[in-house]
Design a protein around this motif. Sequence first.
Motif, PDB file in Angstrom:
ATOM      1  N   LEU A  12       0.829  -1.207   0.000  1.00  0.00           N
ATOM      2  CA  LEU A  12       0.000   0.000   0.000  1.00  0.00           C
ATOM      3  C   LEU A  12       0.864   1.258   0.000  1.00  0.00           C
ATOM      4  O   LEU A  12       0.624   2.203  -0.762  1.00  0.00           O
ATOM      5  CB  LEU A  12      -0.946  -0.016   1.207  1.00  0.00           C
ATOM      6  N   THR A  13       1.909   1.255   0.844  1.00  0.00           N
ATOM      7  CA  THR A  13       2.797   2.417   0.867  1.00  0.00           C
ATOM      8  C   THR A  13       3.489   2.579  -0.484  1.00  0.00           C
ATOM      9  O   THR A  13       3.596   3.684  -1.025  1.00  0.00           O
ATOM     10  CB  THR A  13       3.853   2.270   1.979  1.00  0.00           C
ATOM     11  N   GLY A  14       3.942   1.466  -1.042  1.00  0.00           N
ATOM     12  CA  GLY A  14       4.618   1.504  -2.342  1.00  0.00           C
ATOM     13  C   GLY A  14       3.706   2.034  -3.427  1.00  0.00           C
ATOM     14  O   GLY A  14       4.100   2.875  -4.242  1.00  0.00           O
ATOM     15  N   LEU A  15       2.478   1.558  -3.423  1.00  0.00           N
ATOM     16  CA  LEU A  15       1.512   2.009  -4.433  1.00  0.00           C
ATOM     17  C   LEU A  15       1.273   3.510  -4.307  1.00  0.00           C
ATOM     18  O   LEU A  15       1.287   4.255  -5.298  1.00  0.00           O
ATOM     19  CB  LEU A  15       0.199   1.245  -4.254  1.00  0.00           C
ATOM     20  N   THR A  16       1.067   3.951  -3.065  1.00  0.00           N
ATOM     21  CA  THR A  16       0.811   5.378  -2.838  1.00  0.00           C
ATOM     22  C   THR A  16       1.999   6.219  -3.298  1.00  0.00           C
ATOM     23  O   THR A  16       1.845   7.223  -3.987  1.00  0.00           O
ATOM     24  CB  THR A  16       0.548   5.633  -1.341  1.00  0.00           C
ATOM     25  N   LEU A  17       3.202   5.779  -2.923  1.00  0.00           N
ATOM     26  CA  LEU A  17       4.388   6.551  -3.300  1.00  0.00           C
ATOM     27  C   LEU A  17       4.584   6.544  -4.811  1.00  0.00           C
ATOM     28  O   LEU A  17       4.906   7.569  -5.411  1.00  0.00           O
ATOM     29  CB  LEU A  17       5.623   5.983  -2.600  1.00  0.00           C
ATOM     30  N   ALA A  18       4.371   5.382  -5.433  1.00  0.00           N
ATOM     31  CA  ALA A  18       4.586   5.285  -6.883  1.00  0.00           C
ATOM     32  C   ALA A  18       3.644   6.223  -7.629  1.00  0.00           C
ATOM     33  O   ALA A  18       4.010   6.830  -8.636  1.00  0.00           O
ATOM     34  CB  ALA A  18       4.381   3.842  -7.353  1.00  0.00           C
ATOM     35  N   PHE A  19       2.437   6.362  -7.105  1.00  0.00           N
ATOM     36  CA  PHE A  19       1.455   7.240  -7.752  1.00  0.00           C
ATOM     37  C   PHE A  19       1.775   8.704  -7.425  1.00  0.00           C
ATOM     38  O   PHE A  19       1.796   9.568  -8.297  1.00  0.00           O
ATOM     39  CB  PHE A  19       0.056   6.854  -7.256  1.00  0.00           C
ATOM     40  N   HIS A  20       2.061   8.934  -6.158  1.00  0.00           N
ATOM     41  CA  HIS A  20       2.336  10.310  -5.723  1.00  0.00           C
ATOM     42  C   HIS A  20       3.565  10.903  -6.412  1.00  0.00           C
ATOM     43  O   HIS A  20       3.590  12.079  -6.748  1.00  0.00           O
ATOM     44  CB  HIS A  20       2.537  10.338  -4.206  1.00  0.00           C
ATOM     45  N   ILE A  21       4.571  10.066  -6.633  1.00  0.00           N
ATOM     46  CA  ILE A  21       5.845  10.603  -7.115  1.00  0.00           C
ATOM     47  C   ILE A  21       5.700  11.225  -8.502  1.00  0.00           C
ATOM     48  O   ILE A  21       6.410  12.171  -8.842  1.00  0.00           O
ATOM     49  CB  ILE A  21       6.956   9.513  -7.083  1.00  0.00           C
ATOM     50  N   ILE A  22       4.750  10.742  -9.284  1.00  0.00           N
ATOM     51  CA  ILE A  22       4.537  11.331 -10.612  1.00  0.00           C
ATOM     52  C   ILE A  22       4.107  12.787 -10.451  1.00  0.00           C
ATOM     53  O   ILE A  22       4.663  13.701 -11.076  1.00  0.00           O
ATOM     54  CB  ILE A  22       3.462  10.545 -11.378  1.00  0.00           C
ATOM     55  N   PHE A  23       3.139  13.019  -9.568  1.00  0.00           N
ATOM     56  CA  PHE A  23       2.616  14.377  -9.389  1.00  0.00           C
ATOM     57  C   PHE A  23       3.607  15.253  -8.634  1.00  0.00           C
ATOM     58  O   PHE A  23       3.746  16.443  -8.920  1.00  0.00           O
ATOM     59  CB  PHE A  23       1.261  14.311  -8.686  1.00  0.00           C
ATOM     60  N   ALA A  24       4.299  14.640  -7.674  1.00  0.00           N
ATOM     61  CA  ALA A  24       5.291  15.397  -6.925  1.00  0.00           C
ATOM     62  C   ALA A  24       6.396  15.876  -7.870  1.00  0.00           C
ATOM     63  O   ALA A  24       6.824  17.035  -7.817  1.00  0.00           O
ATOM     64  CB  ALA A  24       5.871  14.530  -5.818  1.00  0.00           C
ATOM     65  N   THR A  25       6.823  14.986  -8.768  1.00  0.00           N
ATOM     66  CA  THR A  25       7.890  15.336  -9.701  1.00  0.00           C
ATOM     67  C   THR A  25       7.455  16.480 -10.610  1.00  0.00           C
ATOM     68  O   THR A  25       8.195  17.448 -10.816  1.00  0.00           O
ATOM     69  CB  THR A  25       8.253  14.100 -10.550  1.00  0.00           C
ATOM     70  N   ILE A  26       6.242  16.360 -11.141  1.00  0.00           N
ATOM     71  CA  ILE A  26       5.714  17.429 -11.990  1.00  0.00           C
ATOM     72  C   ILE A  26       5.667  18.727 -11.188  1.00  0.00           C
ATOM     73  O   ILE A  26       6.042  19.794 -11.659  1.00  0.00           O
ATOM     74  CB  ILE A  26       4.315  17.046 -12.518  1.00  0.00           C
ATOM     75  N   GLY A  27       5.243  18.602  -9.931  1.00  0.00           N
ATOM     76  CA  GLY A  27       5.133  19.764  -9.064  1.00  0.00           C
ATOM     77  C   GLY A  27       6.468  20.462  -8.833  1.00  0.00           C
ATOM     78  O   GLY A  27       6.535  21.677  -8.723  1.00  0.00           O
TER      79      GLY A  27
END
Length: 457
Positions: A12-27
């Motif tokens: 669950l943590t991995g999934l959340t981070l993998a998804f979040h990192i796309i938006f964080a990177t763009i941010g």
Amino acid sequence: MFNDPVMLSRLLTGLTLAFHIIFATIGVGVPLMVLAAEYIGIKRKDSDYILLARRWTRGYIVTVAVGVVTGTAIGLQLSLLWPSLMQVAGQTIALPLFMETFAFFFEAIFLGIYLYTWDRFKNPWLHWLIGIPVVIGATLSAFFITTVNSFMNSPEGFKIVNGTLTQIEPLKAMFNTATPTKATHVIVSAYLTVAFILAAIAAFHLLRKKTLSAAETAYHKKALRLTVMAGLIFAFSTALVGDFSGKYLAKYQPEKLAAAEWHFETTNEAELIFGGILDEQADGSYEIKGAVKIPYALSILAGGAPDTEVIGLNEFAKEDQAPLFVHYFFDIMVSIGMYLAAISALFILAFRLKKLNPYNKWLLRGIFIGGPLAIVSIEAGWMYAEIGRQPWTLYGIMRTADAATTSTAVGPMLILFSLLYLLLGTICTVVLLRMFKNNPVGKELADDHHTRGEAMF
Ligand code: HEB
């Protein structure tokens, strides 16, 4: 596996981070590109670049919104899924966690002002100046949150007495040994990724040339040149900083580097293993098959000289070793890094030397796939960094298995959050596509000449 709370928490943590990192990177990356475009636009009095800055900012707002939701999910999950970790380390890392929120609000406030003051100033540089705190805020949030991850790799700034952390020095914890290399690699690779995502969009439009007017073609070519130039600069800086990360690992977490490189015996003049498969022998040792072996390259990565001694995995107990498949994540990240450097160099060379048409179909296609590839590279980098730290959650101090919750509710949470991310991902894509389709470049370029013209300068 699916009824083990530790495994489920990691998933669950991995999934959340993998998804979040796309938006964080763009941010992290978009504000910088916006500022660059607006700078050129004002300097050259070219309204195409100003339009670029405006359109990128509009898309940015949508991705920031998703990033806020997924970022909140991480905060929630940290305390729900990893209670022991937070209990032990919570106080130590509270400072950067707080500072990240602060940096985010700083960015959000100035982003709001930036958005509402287009065309409001007589002097366009004033508007540009408001963009600077947005860039600083975005980059600082990346910095602060990465220090927390650095702390997990280099836990410093406290003493342990009877299992609890005391004599906490938050600044020492924040500026730990892993911070300089990690924070720079994360920030620069985010800039690189965003440059390539934006370049991919420009290349995509240019590939459908037939439907473009001359003004649109000129607009997308400007976007492509700017983003690929940025891509070139950041590809080389990412590789340089990645090399420092390699040296950090060799010195402070040698088993993590050894796992990535399938480096079993401690040796000098160590070769770098690229690709291949592992064949386990009867005695538990491994034979590497089908790999490309680059002489001295691992020694150079680890210590900067071909005869540097590189510590092998066999020096470590089996239960302290990371899974050996992290090798592939490292290979993927590095290969994509090389590819991005090569394709951007090729484009810029073609453009400068004027021998080869830089806008030829194949180069455009090559740049186009660079966008998704850069995202893959970010994911692979994080997978390597996180799985490569296993079995530890706090390196040398707390094992992942001891940090997780024992709750049985993680399974249903995993399903719920997966659905949430699917929904968010879909909405975000649809909103972005609609937004840009309903308001195409061609229309805005035409409006530009009628309503604003050169009057905006
Ligand atoms: Fe990287 C991680 C190196 C490229 C992204 N990297 C990493 C690491 C290393 C590296 C060693 C680990 C660290 C730790 O863990 O501490 N890289 C490198 C190199 C190169 C690279 C050498 C060259 C080519 N990357 C890259 C790229 C990208 C990246 C291109 C994207 C785009 N990485 C990354 C990430 C990560 C990494 C995101 C995670 C974080 C850290 O830092 O860790």
